[in-house]
Design a protein around this motif. Sequence first.
Motif, PDB file in Angstrom:
ATOM      1  N   PHE A   2      48.629  43.696  41.518  1.00  0.00           N
ATOM      2  CA  PHE A   2      47.927  42.412  41.406  1.00  0.00           C
ATOM      3  C   PHE A   2      48.809  41.252  41.870  1.00  0.00           C
ATOM      4  O   PHE A   2      48.309  40.256  42.382  1.00  0.00           O
ATOM      5  N   PRO A  29      44.510  42.416  36.155  1.00  0.00           N
ATOM      6  CA  PRO A  29      44.938  43.582  36.931  1.00  0.00           C
ATOM      7  C   PRO A  29      44.015  44.786  36.742  1.00  0.00           C
ATOM      8  O   PRO A  29      43.797  45.556  37.680  1.00  0.00           O
ATOM      9  N   GLN A  47      43.172  36.818  42.942  1.00  0.00           N
ATOM     10  CA  GLN A  47      43.449  36.920  41.501  1.00  0.00           C
ATOM     11  C   GLN A  47      42.397  36.184  40.678  1.00  0.00           C
ATOM     12  O   GLN A  47      41.989  36.665  39.624  1.00  0.00           O
ATOM     13  N   ALA A  96      49.218  46.056  37.422  1.00  0.00           N
ATOM     14  CA  ALA A  96      49.822  44.742  37.155  1.00  0.00           C
ATOM     15  C   ALA A  96      50.716  44.332  38.327  1.00  0.00           C
ATOM     16  O   ALA A  96      50.653  43.190  38.798  1.00  0.00           O
TER      17      ALA A  96
END
Length: 133
Positions: free
Chosen positions: A45, A59, A53, A42
Motif C-alpha cells: 500500500f 491496506p 490510497q 501494508a
Amino acid sequence: MRRILLALSLSAGLATGAFAQSTEIEANIAAQIQAFKADDFATAFTFASPNIQSIFRTPENFGNMVRNGYPMVWRPSDIRFLELREIAGALWQKVLIVDGAGQTHILDYQMIQLENDWKINGVQLLGNSDPAA
C-alpha cells in the motif's frame, strides 16, 4: 566544436537522468510486487499514490482488490520490464507478467513523482500476449 561538445554532454546527461528515473520506477514496482507475494499488503500500500490510497482507504481493501482484480500481480511467476513512455505528460511503465499458470499479461503502470519518490497512480491491464507468436 564547443557546441558539439555541449550538445553531447547535454544528451548524455539527459540519458543518464532517464536511466535513473527508469531504474527507480522499476524498483518501486518490483518492491510492491514482492510485498504482494509476501501478502504484506501494508507495505504494498505504501507504493500506491495518495489518490489510490484514498480510494481504497486501507491496506486490506487494497489487497483484496489486487487479489481479485489482478491475481497475476499478486502471484506472478515472472516479471519483465518493457518500455517506459510519456503519454500526455504522464509516465507509463509497461510490464510483462507471467502468472502461475504460465499465462502472459501486459500491464501499464502510471507513475507519479512525489518529493523524490515514485508512486504507482494506477494500473491498466493491456491484455494477454503470447511471446511465442
